[in-house]
Each structure stands twice: as structure tokens, then as C-alpha cells.
Write a protein that holds these residues in place. Structure first.
Motif, short mmCIF file in Angstrom:
data_model
loop_
_atom_site.label_atom_id
_atom_site.label_comp_id
_atom_site.label_asym_id
_atom_site.label_seq_id
_atom_site.Cartn_x
_atom_site.Cartn_y
_atom_site.Cartn_z
N GLY A 105 38.75 41.22 53.19
CA GLY A 105 39.91 41.85 53.82
C GLY A 105 40.54 42.96 53.00
N PHE A 106 39.80 43.55 52.07
CA PHE A 106 40.33 44.69 51.32
C PHE A 106 40.49 45.89 52.25
N ASP A 107 41.61 46.59 52.14
CA ASP A 107 41.75 47.84 52.88
C ASP A 107 41.30 49.00 51.99
N SER A 108 41.42 50.22 52.49
CA SER A 108 40.92 51.39 51.75
C SER A 108 41.62 51.53 50.41
N TRP A 109 42.94 51.26 50.38
CA TRP A 109 43.69 51.36 49.13
C TRP A 109 43.17 50.35 48.12
N ASP A 110 42.93 49.09 48.57
CA ASP A 110 42.41 48.05 47.67
C ASP A 110 41.06 48.46 47.10
N LEU A 111 40.19 48.97 47.96
CA LEU A 111 38.84 49.36 47.51
C LEU A 111 38.92 50.44 46.44
N ASP A 112 39.77 51.44 46.65
CA ASP A 112 39.93 52.50 45.66
C ASP A 112 40.50 51.96 44.35
N TYR A 113 41.51 51.12 44.48
CA TYR A 113 42.22 50.61 43.29
C TYR A 113 41.31 49.75 42.43
N ASP A 130 28.10 45.27 41.70
CA ASP A 130 27.69 46.36 40.79
C ASP A 130 28.52 47.63 41.02
N ILE A 131 29.79 47.58 40.64
CA ILE A 131 30.66 48.75 40.77
C ILE A 131 30.25 49.84 39.77
N LEU A 132 29.86 49.43 38.57
CA LEU A 132 29.48 50.43 37.55
C LEU A 132 28.25 51.23 37.98
N GLY A 133 27.33 50.56 38.69
CA GLY A 133 26.11 51.24 39.09
C GLY A 133 26.23 51.95 40.42
N LYS A 134 26.93 51.34 41.40
CA LYS A 134 26.96 51.88 42.77
C LYS A 134 28.34 52.33 43.22
N GLY A 135 29.34 52.14 42.36
CA GLY A 135 30.68 52.61 42.70
C GLY A 135 31.33 51.84 43.83
N ARG A 136 32.17 52.51 44.57
CA ARG A 136 32.94 51.87 45.64
C ARG A 136 32.05 51.24 46.71
N ALA A 137 30.86 51.81 46.94
CA ALA A 137 29.96 51.29 47.97
C ALA A 137 29.61 49.82 47.71
N ALA A 138 29.47 49.44 46.44
CA ALA A 138 29.14 48.05 46.11
C ALA A 138 30.28 47.12 46.50
N LEU A 139 31.52 47.56 46.25
CA LEU A 139 32.67 46.74 46.61
C LEU A 139 32.85 46.69 48.12
N GLU A 140 32.53 47.78 48.81
CA GLU A 140 32.60 47.80 50.27
C GLU A 140 31.63 46.77 50.87
N THR A 141 30.44 46.70 50.31
CA THR A 141 29.43 45.74 50.78
C THR A 141 29.92 44.31 50.57
N CYS A 174 36.40 38.63 42.88
CA CYS A 174 36.77 39.36 44.10
C CYS A 174 37.51 38.46 45.08
N PHE A 175 37.06 37.22 45.22
CA PHE A 175 37.76 36.26 46.07
C PHE A 175 39.18 36.05 45.56
N ASP A 176 39.32 35.90 44.26
CA ASP A 176 40.64 35.64 43.68
C ASP A 176 41.57 36.84 43.91
N LEU A 177 41.04 38.04 43.73
CA LEU A 177 41.86 39.24 43.96
C LEU A 177 42.31 39.32 45.42
N ALA A 178 41.41 38.97 46.33
CA ALA A 178 41.73 39.03 47.75
C ALA A 178 42.85 38.06 48.10
N GLN A 179 42.87 36.89 47.45
CA GLN A 179 43.89 35.89 47.74
C GLN A 179 45.19 36.15 46.98
N SER A 180 45.07 36.35 45.67
CA SER A 180 46.26 36.45 44.82
C SER A 180 47.07 37.71 45.11
#
Length: 268
Positions: A104-112, A85-96, A129-135
Motif C-alpha cells: 500500500g505504498f503511495d508514490s511519495w512512500d516509494l520515493d522516500y 534490490d533497491i541498490l541494483g534496480k532502484g525504485r522499480a524494485a520497491l514498486e514490484t 518493508c512490511f514493518d514500514l508499511a504498518q508502522s
């Protein structure tokens, strides 16, 4: 239980060579007998056992069994797909999700990726998200190797990769391949080679002249895998075949050492 180990593959091969064709898997295990001392209670002892077990096994390649298993069959259940839920909780949702799924996303990946999905106004699924992490990993895309370099607030004209490739402009111009999937090829020579008279069936060999170019490739696959869990992938046969064959049609590995490979390549 999810995959056969390299130890099992070798054992099964030996069994089949000995005529035991019904054997499909053989796995190695270790058994420890652990007893409490000094009158420890069961609850106190269980905590010590957990710490001890963590020291006794490799969590990447081994499983802990409280009782002997009777079958290698595993009932696998696919993980449920869910929206992050990035639209509802923003970056915190992606961090979780990054933490729980081990992306294995770093800070730049999370922001982007947070900015990207907010821009397109939808949430990503866990599969995306899995696909982005690998590709988009460094290994797949070489972001840093081909990335912009800013030194002392001055952007450099060259990337790391272009600096390496530019050495070819000041050296022997005998390349037939330049930096193709870890491989390069230099102009070879005409050699007498042995070929089967008819490759489609058993046939005598004959000699023919053909031009053989030389490939050089290097790899650094050192992380543990299911194929080589303890020594790391160490590139191995699979990496050798992939790197040599992907450089062009008709590649042949003729000798190899750790991290390096020399081979021949037909180029029409």
C-alpha cells in the motif's frame, strides 16, 4: 482456516455452555452444485466456474474447497525473507515488492524509502518493508493530520491537528486530558460509587465517595477483520476498552453507541 470466525466463537461458546467441552471449533460453510449446460466442454466450463465462484464467495473471509475438509489443522510455512534490490534496480524494485506484498505504498512512500535505503547504502528485507508499511501508516502516525499544509504555494502556520486543538484555548478550560489516543477528559464531580469491600475475593459492596471525570472518545474502525468480517470492526468491545483504558488509570466504560463512547475515569 487461519483464524476462527466470530460465528465459530459464538457456536463454541454455546457448545461449552451445553457441556460439550471437547468442541474447539465450528465453522459454517455453503455447498453449490454447478453443472454445465448446452454441451459445454470441460475446458470451457472451467472458465465459467472460476468466474462464478468469484461472485459467490468473499475472498477476504472465505476459502473455496473443491472437497470437504476433514480437519481445521493447517500446516503453515513461513514466507521466505528476501532482499528488495533497491541498490541494483532502484525504485522499480520497491514498486514490484509493493505490488506483490500488498504494502500500500503511495508514490511519495516509494520515493522516500528508495532514497532512504540508497542513502544508507543497503537493501531492505521484505520484513522491513512490511514493518514500514504498518508502522508508518496514516492511522499509526497521522502524517497528514499533523503534516505541513501548503495552500497556493504558501505554507500555513497551523496543521489540521493544531487547528482543532486550538479550539481549547477559546472555550471552557475544564480539560483534564486533551486529545489522548482518541480520548479527551473533562473535569467531573464527586459521586457516591459502589466498590467491593475486598476486591481480591467475594465480598459485600460498600459505597464510597470518589471523583469521576468524564471521557469522550470516537473511533471509526469500519474495515472488515477476522473478529467482525461482515460488519467491519465497528470499534466493538476491544476498541472501547483500549481507548478508554489508554486515556488513564481506572477507566470504566458505562455506555456506548456506534462510533461514540462515554465513560468514567479515575485520575489520582
Amino acid at each position: 482456516l487461519n483464524f476462527s470466525t466470530a460465528w465459530s466463537t459464538n457456536s463454541v461458546s454455546i457448545c461449552h455452555s451445553a457441556g460439550l467441552s471437547n468442541v474447539t471449533r465450528v465453522e459454517q460453510s455453503r455447498r453449490f452444485l454447478i453443472k454445465p449446460k448446452n454441451g459445454q466442454s470441460a475446458s470451457e466450463f472451467s472458465g465459467d466456474v472460476k468466474k462464478l465462484i468469484e461472485c459467490l464467495h468473499d475472498s477476504m473471509t472465505e476459502c473455496v474447497y473443491q472437497h470437504p475438509i476433514t480437519s481445521f489443522t493447517v500446516e503453515t510455512r513461513p514466507q521466505p525473507v528476501f532482499e528488495v534490490d533497491i541498490l541494483g534496480k532502484g525504485r522499480a524494485a520497491l514498486e514490484t515488492a509493493n505490488h506483490e506484498l500488498g504494502l500500500g505504498f503511495d508514490s511519495w512512500d516509494l520515493d522516500y524509502y528508495t532514497s532512504m535505503f540508497q542513502r544508507i547504502k543497503r537493501n531492505p528485507t521484505s520484513v522491513e518493508c512490511f514493518d514500514l508499511a504498518q508502522s508508518n501508516s496514516e492511522h499509526s502516525r497521522h502524517w497528514f493530520f499533523r503534516g505541513r499544509m501548503v495552500i497556493d504555494e504558501q505554507e500555513q502556520k497551523e496543521t489540521l491537528f493544531s487547528l482543532i486543538m486550538n479550539t481549547q484555548q477559546h472555550s471552557n478550560q475544564n480539560n483534564v486530558i486533551k486529545f489522548c489516543d482518541n480520548s479527551s477528559g473533562i473535569r467531573g464531580m464527586e459521586l457516591q460509587c459502589i466498590y467491593p469491600a475486598d476486591p481480591s475475593e467475594a465480598s459485600p459492596y460498600e459505597t464510597r465517595c470518589s471523583v469521576r471525570h468524564v471521557i469522550f472518545t470516537a473511533e471509526t474502525h469500519n474495515f472488515p477483520t477476522g473478529v467482525a468480517p461482515f460488519s467491519g470492526a465497528t470499534t466493538g468491545t476491544g476498541g472501547r476498552i483500549r481507548d478508554v483504558q489508554s486515556a488513564g488509570r481506572g477507566g470504566h466504560v458505562i455506555a456506548g453507541t456506534a462510533g461514540y463512547c462515554f465513560g468514567n475515569l479515575h485520575i489520582p
